[in-house]
Write a protein that holds these residues in place. Structure first.
Motif, mmCIF file in Angstrom:
data_model
loop_
_atom_site.group_PDB
_atom_site.id
_atom_site.type_symbol
_atom_site.label_atom_id
_atom_site.label_comp_id
_atom_site.label_asym_id
_atom_site.label_seq_id
_atom_site.Cartn_x
_atom_site.Cartn_y
_atom_site.Cartn_z
ATOM 1 N N LEU A 28 -5.780 -4.061 9.745
ATOM 2 C CA LEU A 28 -4.776 -4.953 9.166
ATOM 3 C C LEU A 28 -3.700 -5.203 10.216
ATOM 4 O O LEU A 28 -3.350 -4.309 10.984
ATOM 5 C CB LEU A 28 -4.153 -4.332 7.914
ATOM 6 C CG LEU A 28 -5.092 -4.082 6.730
ATOM 7 C CD1 LEU A 28 -4.339 -3.392 5.599
ATOM 8 C CD2 LEU A 28 -5.709 -5.372 6.243
ATOM 9 N N ALA A 60 -6.504 -2.328 0.039
ATOM 10 C CA ALA A 60 -6.328 -2.600 1.467
ATOM 11 C C ALA A 60 -7.672 -2.725 2.168
ATOM 12 O O ALA A 60 -7.886 -3.618 3.003
ATOM 13 C CB ALA A 60 -5.499 -1.485 2.106
ATOM 14 N N SER A 61 -8.591 -1.843 1.819
ATOM 15 C CA SER A 61 -9.919 -1.878 2.431
ATOM 16 C C SER A 61 -10.656 -3.172 2.084
ATOM 17 O O SER A 61 -11.274 -3.810 2.950
ATOM 18 C CB SER A 61 -10.731 -0.668 1.954
ATOM 19 O OG SER A 61 -12.066 -0.755 2.379
ATOM 20 N N VAL A 117 1.285 -4.665 10.258
ATOM 21 C CA VAL A 117 1.448 -3.531 9.355
ATOM 22 C C VAL A 117 2.854 -2.974 9.554
ATOM 23 O O VAL A 117 3.284 -2.782 10.692
ATOM 24 C CB VAL A 117 0.394 -2.441 9.633
ATOM 25 C CG1 VAL A 117 0.737 -1.175 8.887
ATOM 26 C CG2 VAL A 117 -0.989 -2.931 9.245
ATOM 27 N N GLY A 143 -0.360 -5.461 6.022
ATOM 28 C CA GLY A 143 0.001 -4.456 5.017
ATOM 29 C C GLY A 143 1.444 -4.011 5.132
ATOM 30 O O GLY A 143 2.019 -3.980 6.218
ATOM 31 N N CYS A 175 0.826 -1.208 0.000
ATOM 32 C CA CYS A 175 0.000 0.000 0.000
ATOM 33 C C CYS A 175 0.860 1.257 0.000
ATOM 34 O O CYS A 175 1.658 1.471 0.921
ATOM 35 C CB CYS A 175 -0.928 -0.002 1.209
ATOM 36 S SG CYS A 175 -2.109 1.364 1.229
ATOM 37 N N ARG A 220 -3.227 4.487 8.614
ATOM 38 C CA ARG A 220 -4.466 4.211 7.875
ATOM 39 C C ARG A 220 -4.722 2.708 7.758
ATOM 40 O O ARG A 220 -5.862 2.240 7.891
ATOM 41 C CB ARG A 220 -4.394 4.843 6.482
ATOM 42 C CG ARG A 220 -4.398 6.361 6.500
ATOM 43 C CD ARG A 220 -4.213 6.915 5.101
ATOM 44 N NE ARG A 220 -4.120 8.373 5.118
ATOM 45 C CZ ARG A 220 -3.858 9.127 4.048
ATOM 46 N NH1 ARG A 220 -3.668 8.546 2.878
ATOM 47 N NH2 ARG A 220 -3.782 10.430 4.150
ATOM 48 N N MET A 221 -3.668 1.954 7.499
ATOM 49 C CA MET A 221 -3.851 0.498 7.394
ATOM 50 C C MET A 221 -4.209 -0.108 8.744
ATOM 51 O O MET A 221 -5.022 -1.031 8.824
ATOM 52 C CB MET A 221 -2.580 -0.140 6.822
ATOM 53 C CG MET A 221 -2.360 0.143 5.348
ATOM 54 S SD MET A 221 -1.081 -0.917 4.604
ATOM 55 C CE MET A 221 0.401 -0.265 5.379
ATOM 56 N N MET A 277 -5.206 1.834 -1.543
ATOM 57 C CA MET A 277 -6.090 1.991 -0.386
ATOM 58 C C MET A 277 -7.406 1.239 -0.604
ATOM 59 O O MET A 277 -7.943 0.614 0.316
ATOM 60 C CB MET A 277 -6.377 3.475 -0.123
ATOM 61 C CG MET A 277 -5.245 4.208 0.596
ATOM 62 S SD MET A 277 -4.815 3.497 2.212
ATOM 63 C CE MET A 277 -6.360 3.706 3.118
ATOM 64 N N THR A 283 3.996 -0.834 3.552
ATOM 65 C CA THR A 283 4.227 0.342 2.724
ATOM 66 C C THR A 283 5.729 0.548 2.599
ATOM 67 O O THR A 283 6.477 0.317 3.559
ATOM 68 C CB THR A 283 3.542 1.601 3.307
ATOM 69 O OG1 THR A 283 3.643 2.669 2.356
ATOM 70 C CG2 THR A 283 4.163 2.037 4.625
#
Length: 347
Positions: free
Chosen positions: A102, A59-60, A105, A75, A49, A96-97, A56, A77
């Motif tokens: 999730l 991920a959702s 992360v 997730g 992500c 955000r993740m 995004m 990044t």
């Protein structure tokens, strides 16, 4: 009332891929790159992500679908360090993740080299980081948010390079390196970029628009904002869909030719394993060039540095023999015709 059509579309795409992951896991034994489903910890699937709309939305959808199938969803990044404040942006993507529930992360920092240009170097660094994270966490798969629009751009870039049908085949729905052939999954190759963005909007998911995506210094950015719109203006709507279909058709053809070449290779070698020029010459050109490419890569030439023009030069040792000398290839490999045999070795 069901979810918005855009949300439903991306969830369905992810659900199908997760089913495929589970099927693959039940078909192969446990190992460092593919934990079995039966017993122990549930399999882990990661999403790569960037914080953009495509990833995004992915991920959702992963966070929504994975628990229903008994899959852990995490997730990753990647902070490329190419822009000021990139570390803060990566931390925000982690937040955000995490908010999507999730787990695990992570943010992974990489150092981008210069080999192959800025875009290729960033891609190489990103995949190396994703491979390391997936190995360390024991992930069964990593989902990537490439859309149908990305696929169309990839086909056009391959066409511009003139590298043959394999370049026109674009990105595979399933890919990976040795021992990880099923690691990377691209659920959105049949979904357009606007659908992913719409899914984020209706779910109130914040997204980050990478300024590199509109920077004309980058080839893909120029193609996205100038090249494709010009093609659609000249040819009408439907160019992106047509290019995506071309990618799939080209991939099917390239896979068939690669399989043919693998079978043909054993029949064009002598008892000492050397390639026989007369037998090579009898093969269809598309098959012969694949046999030659396989042999050059096996001798130590990096596949990513080996272009169509290199193989064409080697091919002329077979089809246009005029007593020419050795051909120098990437990776200090040389090809030379000797006594009716083609000798390919590192110098």
């Amino acid at each position: 009332m069901g979810p918005h059509p855009a949300v439903a579309a991306i969830r369905l795409a992810v659900r199908r891929v997760l089913h495929d992951v589970l099927t693959d896991l039940t078909d192969r034994p446990a190992g460092p790159h593919g934990p079995a489903v039966a017993g122990g910890t549930p399999p882990l699937v990661l999403v790569a992500c960037s914080g953009g709309a495509d990833s995004m939305a992915l991920a959702s959808a992963l966070a929504f679908e994975a628990p229903k199938l008994g899959i852990r969803a995490g997730g990753i990044t990647v902070d490329h360090g190419l822009q000021a404040g990139s570390d803060l942006r990566a931390a925000e993507v982690v937040t955000r993740m995490t908010a999507l529930r999730l787990d695990p992360v992570e943010s992974v920092s990489v150092r981008v080299g210069r080999d192959g240009g800025p875009e290729a170097a960033a891609r190489d660094a990103r995949y190396a980081a994703l491979d390391e994270a997936a190995d360390r966490l024991g992930a069964a798969a990593v989902l990537l948010g490439h859309t149908r629009d990305d696929q169309a751009e990839t086909v056009l870039l391959g066409l511009a390079r003139g590298s043959g049908i394999r370049s026109l085949s674009g990105m595979a729905e399933v890919s990976g390196g040795p021992g990880r052939s099923h690691r990377y999954r691209r659920p959105f190759l049949q979904i357009d970029r606007q659908t992913a963005r719409k899914a984020c909007m209706v779910q109130s998911l914040p997204v980050w628009d990478d300024p590199h995506n509109i920077d004309p210094a980058y080839t893909r950015s120029r193609l996205r904002h100038e090249g494709l719109p010009a093609l659609e203006k000249a040819l009408g709507k439907g160019v992106v869909e047509a290019l995506a279909r071309t990618a799939q058709l080209s991939r099917d053809d390239a896979d068939a030719l690669d399989s043919w070449a693998a079978e043909a290779e054993t029949g064009v070698r002598d008892e000492d394993g050397r390639l026989e020029c007369a037998k090579l010459c009898a093969l269809p050109p598309a098959v012969r060039r694949r046999v030659l490419r396989r042999a050059v890569v096996a001798a130590g030439s990096p596949a990513g540095s080996l272009f169509a023009r290199h193989i064409e030069e080697v091919d002329r040792l077979i089809t246009g023999w005029r007593g020419q000398g050795a051909i120098n290839l990437p990776g200090r490999v040389e090809a030379q015709r000797q006594g009716g045999r083609l000798v390919i070795r590192q110098g």
